[in-house]
Design a protein around this motif. Structure first.
Motif, mmCIF file in Angstrom:
data_model
loop_
_atom_site.group_PDB
_atom_site.id
_atom_site.type_symbol
_atom_site.label_atom_id
_atom_site.label_comp_id
_atom_site.label_asym_id
_atom_site.label_seq_id
_atom_site.Cartn_x
_atom_site.Cartn_y
_atom_site.Cartn_z
ATOM 1 N N TRP A 1 -43.975 -18.246 29.641
ATOM 2 C CA TRP A 1 -42.760 -19.064 29.624
ATOM 3 C C TRP A 1 -42.915 -20.372 30.388
ATOM 4 O O TRP A 1 -42.459 -21.426 29.942
ATOM 5 C CB TRP A 1 -41.608 -18.235 30.203
ATOM 6 N N GLN B 1 -41.853 -25.148 29.852
ATOM 7 C CA GLN B 1 -40.758 -25.830 30.514
ATOM 8 C C GLN B 1 -41.153 -27.270 30.823
ATOM 9 O O GLN B 1 -42.264 -27.528 31.277
ATOM 10 C CB GLN B 1 -40.360 -25.098 31.798
ATOM 11 N N LEU C 1 -37.677 -20.537 40.726
ATOM 12 C CA LEU C 1 -37.059 -19.966 39.532
ATOM 13 C C LEU C 1 -35.779 -19.256 39.926
ATOM 14 O O LEU C 1 -35.716 -18.566 40.947
ATOM 15 C CB LEU C 1 -37.999 -18.955 38.858
ATOM 16 N N LEU D 1 -33.629 -16.513 38.034
ATOM 17 C CA LEU D 1 -33.711 -15.665 36.854
ATOM 18 C C LEU D 1 -32.482 -14.766 36.763
ATOM 19 O O LEU D 1 -32.163 -14.028 37.709
ATOM 20 C CB LEU D 1 -34.963 -14.792 36.904
ATOM 21 N N ALA E 1 -32.442 -19.721 26.787
ATOM 22 C CA ALA E 1 -32.814 -19.443 28.171
ATOM 23 C C ALA E 1 -33.654 -18.176 28.311
ATOM 24 O O ALA E 1 -34.203 -17.911 29.380
ATOM 25 C CB ALA E 1 -31.551 -19.313 29.021
ATOM 26 N N VAL F 1 -36.326 -15.445 28.665
ATOM 27 C CA VAL F 1 -37.723 -15.386 29.084
ATOM 28 C C VAL F 1 -38.420 -14.202 28.442
ATOM 29 O O VAL F 1 -39.516 -14.317 27.898
ATOM 30 C CB VAL F 1 -37.824 -15.302 30.621
ATOM 31 N N TYR G 1 -33.797 -14.150 31.999
ATOM 32 C CA TYR G 1 -33.548 -15.474 31.414
ATOM 33 C C TYR G 1 -33.366 -16.501 32.522
ATOM 34 O O TYR G 1 -33.171 -16.146 33.699
ATOM 35 C CB TYR G 1 -32.314 -15.434 30.498
ATOM 36 N N ASP G 2 -33.426 -17.776 32.159
ATOM 37 C CA ASP G 2 -33.232 -18.881 33.103
ATOM 38 C C ASP G 2 -31.756 -18.953 33.464
ATOM 39 O O ASP G 2 -30.916 -19.354 32.658
ATOM 40 C CB ASP G 2 -33.701 -20.190 32.466
ATOM 41 N N SER H 1 -34.374 -29.682 37.524
ATOM 42 C CA SER H 1 -33.223 -29.312 36.702
ATOM 43 C C SER H 1 -31.960 -29.739 37.425
ATOM 44 O O SER H 1 -31.854 -29.564 38.647
ATOM 45 C CB SER H 1 -33.191 -27.802 36.451
ATOM 46 N N ARG I 1 -37.841 -27.980 41.191
ATOM 47 C CA ARG I 1 -38.641 -26.945 40.546
ATOM 48 C C ARG I 1 -40.000 -26.761 41.209
ATOM 49 O O ARG I 1 -40.462 -25.654 41.409
ATOM 50 C CB ARG I 1 -38.811 -27.294 39.063
#
Length: 453
Positions: A28, A32, A84, A86, A99, A101, A115-116, A166, A180
């Motif tokens: 994943w 990104q 991250l 999650l 989103a 993963v 997922y994000d 982000s 990030r």
């Protein structure tokens, strides 16, 4: 309540995630846009810190090590630490499909979908609540400026234009930048706006709240600032001016004034360093040039002329004192609301070590970055508008001189060297990430390689 398995915050020792989660993240991460190692496959993944931020949301710091061709000198490609958030659920709704993963097959998260969480409005709302009510969660610490309260109930939306980080906008009133790529130390995007606010500089939105970590080392994780909903970034405004035939010189002049205001405030907030000889600067620029030419063959014919531009610094006026600067200034890092310019994104170039980004540097570096940005804008339309770029450059420098008390145009050798250094960086960046854009900095390289260019 979604099915989750509570995880205690991890200690300073490195933990290895379940093999299936590690495998999911290895696949994943390279997809990104903020992942820095797209050209280097992820060889291994270590979890440096795990915290259950709130039910159904895990905060992770992960270290991705890479395989790939060794860098010049035989140094293996280094890894990077990423932040991250999650989300963990039994099932992911269709609105979160982008989103997603993957689904974990073993360990405490077995059978759950990951997922994000930044793309989940509910998780984004809960993250803001953490910032509104300072406190700790394991190694994470949430802090706020008590003089600038943040109301609750602000609807979140994730910006899709980010690259290295982000950002979440809350109710068009605040913007949260979630870093990030994490490095030890205070991130300049918290440090500098806070210092500028203390100086009374209104060119930069002041930090309202932020969060940090203490493990595996102290680092800044995110910053909340006021959002300017009616502002347009300088890049979009410049392209709009080019499209309708406007000169943009008034805006460029005022932008030069705004840049000088920020530099003056930074010089007052942080100790400056007396200008010394240019030998070290010239040597560092030459080293970066040779490394870039090793990677980009198109650059090699221009190396002698570019090396001469750096060599011309030796024995010349060292220019203004070194001080804290923006570090990555261009038209995309400024906003115009009404007739006022604001400067944003003080993180610097994320690919550089944090210590370098926090070091004192010549303000000419920022000026050169903006001058290169005018050239980039002028080349977005055909035929190229070199006169448009030249007039904007002149207006910007004149505006800067009117505020700063010294004119960048009188430091010709210094300005040319910093422009050259910036163009070399651009060549390397475009060759790696946007090959179709490579002709833009290469045109500058050809000009700058000619003496006096």
């Amino acid at each position: 309540m979604p099915k989750t398995a509570p995880l205690r915050p991890s200690g300073p020792a490195v933990d290895r995630p379940p093999a299936t989660l590690a495998g999911l993240l290895r696949e994943w991460l390279p997809g990104q846009r903020w992942f820095a190692g797209k050209d280097r496959p992820v060889a291994d993944l270590d979890v440096l810190s795990t915290t259950e931020l709130f039910p159904g949301c895990l905060h992770l710091l992960v270290h991705a090590s890479h395989t790939g061709v060794p860098a010049p000198g035989g140094t293996p490609p280094p890894g990077d630490c990423y932040q991250l958030l999650l989300g963990v659920r039994e099932h992911v709704s269709p609105r979160l499909a982008r989103a997603f993963v993957g689904r974990v097959e073993e360990g405490p998260l077995a059978g759950l979908a990951v997922y994000d969480a930044l793309q989940d409005p509910r998780s984004a709302e809960l993250l803001l609540e953490r910032l509104r009510h300072p406190g700790t969660a394991g190694p994470l610490r949430f802090e706020a400026d008590p003089s600038m309260p943040v109301p609750g109930g602000l609807a979140p939306r994730l910006l899709d234009a980010e690259q290295s980080n982000s950002s979440l906008v809350y109710g068009d009133r605040f913007i949260l930048k979630v870093f990030r790529r994490i490095q030890p130390g205070v991130n300049p995007d918290l440090e500098l706006p806070g210092a500028l606010a203390a100086q009374g500089c209104t060119r930069v939105p002041a930090p309202v709240a932020w969060f940090r970590t203490a493990q595996p080392w102290a680092a800044t994780l995110g910053v909340l600032q006021p959002f300017l909903p009616d502002a347009s970034d300088g890049w979009a405004l410049a392209l709009r001016a080019l499209a309708v035939g406007d000169q943009f010189t008034t805006e460029a002049h005022e932008l030069g004034q705004a840049t000088a205001d920020v530099h003056l405030a930074l010089a007052a907030a942080f100790p400056s360093e007396s200008a010394t000889g240019n030998e070290h600067t010239a040597a560092a620029m030459t080293e970066r040039l040779e490394a870039a030419a090793h990677s980009v063959a198109a650059l090699r014919p221009s190396v002698p002329g570019l090396r001469a531009a750096f060599g011309a610094l030796v024995g010349r006026d060292a220019g203004p004192p070194a001080q804290r600067i923006h570090g990555d200034l261009h038209l995309g890092q400024v906003l115009r609301a009404g007739r006022d310019w604001f400067v944003i994104d003080f993180e610097g170039e994320p690919s550089k070590p944090l210590a370098e980004r926090r070091s004192a540097q010549s303000p000419v570096r920022d000026i050169a970055g903006m001058l290169r940005s005018f050239d980039y804008a002028a080349r977005q339309r055909r035929p190229w508008r070199p006169e448009w770029a030249r007039r904007c450059r002149e207006a910007y420098c004149a505006g800067y001189a009117a505020r700063a008390g010294w004119d960048p145009r009188t430091k010709h050798a210094l300005l040319r060297a910093y422009e050259t250094d910036r163009a070399v960086y651009e060549v390397l960046y475009e060759a790696r990430h946007r090959p179709d854009w490579l002709p833009v900095p290469m045109a500058a390289i050809e000009r700058l390689a000619v003496r006096g260019g």
